[in-house]
Write an enzyme that holds these catalytic residues in place. Structure first.
Site, PDB file in Angstrom:
ATOM      1  CE1 TYR A  44      -3.664  -2.405   0.162  1.00  0.00           C
ATOM      2  CE2 TYR A  44      -3.961  -2.139   2.053  1.00  0.00           C
ATOM      3  CZ  TYR A  44      -4.311  -3.479   1.177  1.00  0.00           C
ATOM      4  OH  TYR A  44      -4.819  -3.491   1.248  1.00  0.00           O
ATOM      5  CB  SER A 207     -13.469  -2.555  -2.355  1.00  0.00           C
ATOM      6  OG  SER A 207     -12.596  -2.204  -1.973  1.00  0.00           O
ATOM      7  N   PRO A 208     -15.959  -2.876   0.669  1.00  0.00           N
ATOM      8  CG  PRO A 208     -16.322  -1.560   3.002  1.00  0.00           C
ATOM      9  CD  PRO A 208     -15.638  -1.938   2.162  1.00  0.00           C
ATOM     10  CG  LEU A 209     -18.580   1.814   1.380  1.00  0.00           C
ATOM     11  CD1 LEU A 209     -18.341   3.321   2.213  1.00  0.00           C
ATOM     12  CD2 LEU A 209     -20.308   1.389   1.672  1.00  0.00           C
ATOM     13  N   GLY A 212     -17.967  -3.452  -8.957  1.00  0.00           N
ATOM     14  CA  GLY A 212     -16.992  -3.944 -10.138  1.00  0.00           C
ATOM     15  C   GLY A 212     -15.077  -4.098  -9.325  1.00  0.00           C
ATOM     16  CB  VAL A 217     -18.005   5.115  -4.156  1.00  0.00           C
ATOM     17  CG1 VAL A 217     -19.013   4.719  -3.374  1.00  0.00           C
ATOM     18  CG2 VAL A 217     -16.876   4.849  -3.438  1.00  0.00           C
ATOM     19  CG  PHE A 218     -22.409   1.002  -4.165  1.00  0.00           C
ATOM     20  CD1 PHE A 218     -23.325   1.282  -2.872  1.00  0.00           C
ATOM     21  CD2 PHE A 218     -21.494   0.387  -4.029  1.00  0.00           C
ATOM     22  CE1 PHE A 218     -23.740   0.914  -2.010  1.00  0.00           C
ATOM     23  CE2 PHE A 218     -21.144  -0.444  -1.958  1.00  0.00           C
ATOM     24  CZ  PHE A 218     -22.830  -0.273  -1.786  1.00  0.00           C
TER      25      PHE A 218
HETATM   26  N1  LIG Z   1      -7.268  -7.740  -0.377  1.00  0.00           N
HETATM   27  C1  LIG Z   1      -7.286  -7.511  -1.278  1.00  0.00           C
HETATM   28  O1  LIG Z   1      -6.759  -7.916  -2.052  1.00  0.00           O
HETATM   29  C2  LIG Z   1      -7.928  -5.781  -0.456  1.00  0.00           C
HETATM   30  C3  LIG Z   1      -8.554  -5.463  -2.254  1.00  0.00           C
HETATM   31  C4  LIG Z   1      -8.387  -4.114  -1.841  1.00  0.00           C
HETATM   32  C5  LIG Z   1      -8.014  -3.118  -0.443  1.00  0.00           C
HETATM   33  N2  LIG Z   1      -8.328  -3.801   0.407  1.00  0.00           N
HETATM   34  C6  LIG Z   1      -8.550  -3.368   1.792  1.00  0.00           C
HETATM   35  O2  LIG Z   1      -9.733  -2.750   2.463  1.00  0.00           O
HETATM   36  C7  LIG Z   1      -9.855  -1.242   2.705  1.00  0.00           C
HETATM   37  C8  LIG Z   1     -10.852  -0.876   1.961  1.00  0.00           C
HETATM   38  O3  LIG Z   1     -10.673  -0.535   0.485  1.00  0.00           O
HETATM   39  P1  LIG Z   1     -11.489   0.259  -0.421  1.00  0.00           P
HETATM   40  O4  LIG Z   1     -10.690   1.682   0.191  1.00  0.00           O
HETATM   41  O5  LIG Z   1     -11.463   0.199  -1.782  1.00  0.00           O
HETATM   42  O6  LIG Z   1     -12.737   0.297   1.104  1.00  0.00           O
HETATM   43  P2  LIG Z   1     -14.273   1.067   0.325  1.00  0.00           P
HETATM   44  O7  LIG Z   1     -14.204   1.098   1.691  1.00  0.00           O
HETATM   45  O8  LIG Z   1     -16.301   0.522  -0.486  1.00  0.00           O
HETATM   46  O9  LIG Z   1     -13.912   2.836   0.258  1.00  0.00           O
HETATM   47  C9  LIG Z   1     -13.488   3.523  -0.078  1.00  0.00           C
HETATM   48  C10 LIG Z   1     -13.550   5.056  -0.790  1.00  0.00           C
HETATM   49  O10 LIG Z   1     -14.578   5.522  -1.202  1.00  0.00           O
HETATM   50  C11 LIG Z   1     -15.157   7.170  -0.545  1.00  0.00           C
HETATM   51  N3  LIG Z   1     -15.936   7.098  -0.427  1.00  0.00           N
HETATM   52  C12 LIG Z   1     -16.763   8.054  -0.802  1.00  0.00           C
HETATM   53  N4  LIG Z   1     -18.170   8.612  -0.550  1.00  0.00           N
HETATM   54  C13 LIG Z   1     -18.039   7.649   0.729  1.00  0.00           C
HETATM   55  C14 LIG Z   1     -18.977   7.197   1.470  1.00  0.00           C
HETATM   56  N5  LIG Z   1     -20.252   7.832   1.787  1.00  0.00           N
HETATM   57  N6  LIG Z   1     -18.740   6.945   2.634  1.00  0.00           N
HETATM   58  C15 LIG Z   1     -16.992   6.111   2.936  1.00  0.00           C
HETATM   59  N7  LIG Z   1     -16.265   5.941   2.161  1.00  0.00           N
HETATM   60  C16 LIG Z   1     -17.132   6.875   0.724  1.00  0.00           C
HETATM   61  C17 LIG Z   1     -13.881   7.556   0.010  1.00  0.00           C
HETATM   62  O11 LIG Z   1     -12.914   8.607   0.164  1.00  0.00           O
HETATM   63  P3  LIG Z   1     -12.639   9.970   1.128  1.00  0.00           P
HETATM   64  O12 LIG Z   1     -11.267   8.625   1.946  1.00  0.00           O
HETATM   65  O13 LIG Z   1     -13.147  10.666   0.800  1.00  0.00           O
HETATM   66  O14 LIG Z   1     -13.890   9.113   2.254  1.00  0.00           O
HETATM   67  C18 LIG Z   1     -12.700   5.880   0.334  1.00  0.00           C
HETATM   68  O15 LIG Z   1     -12.062   6.750  -1.171  1.00  0.00           O
HETATM   69  C19 LIG Z   1      -8.429  -0.940   1.587  1.00  0.00           C
HETATM   70  O16 LIG Z   1      -8.152   0.064   2.967  1.00  0.00           O
HETATM   71  C20 LIG Z   1      -7.439  -1.776   2.158  1.00  0.00           C
HETATM   72  O17 LIG Z   1      -7.449  -2.215   3.133  1.00  0.00           O
HETATM   73  C21 LIG Z   1      -7.929  -4.993   0.647  1.00  0.00           C
END
Ligand SMILES: NC(=O)c1ccc[n+]([C@@H]2O[C@H](COP(=O)([O-])OP(=O)(O)OC[C@H]3O[C@@H](n4cnc5c(N)ncnc54)[C@H](OP(=O)(O)O)[C@@H]3O)[C@@H](O)[C@H]2O)c1
Length: 297
Positions: A44, A207-209, A212, A217-218
């Protein structure tokens, strides 16, 4: 799950651009909201995310023993590498960047088809004996990967991190569409959800939000208008944001998953952590599943 581990995990994949004060606020807010589990990976921000987090730890004596730190290894530029040498080197580098003597959890990030499970076992045993890693797990692994590893590992694999959320439902679709010829009936993960439940492996939904593979973000996205309408309505009824309802949808599944949220915004951590207070009925759960575009047979 260990009682010390929060069900919401703060994912640290996107923190590289934060100022130290912003990251401190993010961590402090997380802790105030009961989120004490932090997810990292050696890759990361090319190591920058662990480095920044290490500075927070160094500036807060006493913080380390009150939080759970997870990191991952096994991804190198252009290849996957579960060799003993790489696992040991990667953990050493993560510990140095994080400024800590141990990580609570180490995950193998993505399956390495050239893996020799005996080598992984040697690496894990060395790390465990040295007190550098407490627990082990995997990420994006299916059933037979875990079986293969577990044949040689003396350590139980406790976690499997998989992408899952209302707009990414692969791990449940095949189970709902058994015996059908539609695309959703294709079992791409080998029944991983049921397997993890049977074996007591905690799924961590990443990546709950997103929809694809990092498409966006949905929330508020026009392709997910119906899903947004339903999340908003339930959110209004329960006094939380649509995002919190989406997280609650994952927590409601009886697999008792953890959710890895990736926001870098302290206010959003506060909003999302409200998910733990939301209770969704069976009717609401399936309504959200259908509103995301899924059909029940
Ligand atoms: N094991 C794997 O292969 C793998 C792959 C990917 C990720 N991960 C892990 O999963 C974690 C989460 O992934 P992700 O960041 O893609 O997850 P996410 O929680 O689905 O997405 C977060 C992103 O959405 C944005 N966002 C827009 N509106 C939002 C709202 N209302 N509430 C919250 N967020 C909003 C956030 O922006 P803001 O920051 O501006 O809020 C941030 O850029 C990563 O940090 C990593 O630790 C693991």
């Amino acid at each position: 799950m260990n009682p010390m581990e929060s069900r919401i995990i703060l994912g640290c994949m996107r923190i590289a651009a934060l100022e130290a004060t912003e990251l401190r606020q993010l961590v402090e807010t997380s802790l105030a909201e009961g989120v004490n589990f932090f997810d990292h990976a050696d890759v990361y921000g090319k190591g920058r995310c662990e480095e920044l987090f290490g500075e927070i730890l160094a500036g807060n004596p006493g913080l380390r023993e009150n939080i759970v730190i997870q990191t991952k290894c096994g991804i190198r530029p252009g290849l996957y590498d579960f060799s003993k040498e790489h696992i040991l080197r990667s953990v050493e580098q993560s510990l140095r960047r994080l400024k800590t003597d141990y990580v609570d959890v180490l995950l193998l990030h993505r399956p390495d088809t050239l893996m020799e499970p005996e080598e992984v076992a040697e690496a894990f045993t060395t790390l465990e004996a040295a007190g550098k890693v407490r627990w082990f797990g995997v990420s994006n692994h299916h059933v037979m990967h875990i079986e293969l590893l577990q044949k040689w590992l003396p350590q139980k694999l406790r976690f499997n991190q998989l992408q899952f959320g209302p707009a990414h439902t692969g791990i449940i679709d095949a189970g709902i569409n058994v015996n059908l010829y539609n695309d959703r009936a294709v079992d791409r993960d080998g029944g991983i959800l049921e397997y993890c439940r049977l074996k007591g492996i905690t799924i961590q939904a990443w990546s709950p939000l997103q929809f694809g593979f990092f498409k966006g973000v949905f929330l508020g996205h026009p392709d997910y208008a119906e899903l947004n309408r339903v999340l908003e309505r339930i959110g209004e009824e329960q006094g939380v944001t649509p995002a919190a309802v989406a997280i609650a949808w994952i927590l409601r599944h009886p697999a008792q998953m953890q959710v890895v949220v990736g926001t870098t915004n302290a206010c959003r951590v506060k909003e999302l952590s409200q998910a733990e207070q939301v209770s969704l009925t069976r009717e609401q759960w399936y309504e959200i599943y259908r509103a995301a575009g899924n059909k029940l047979p």
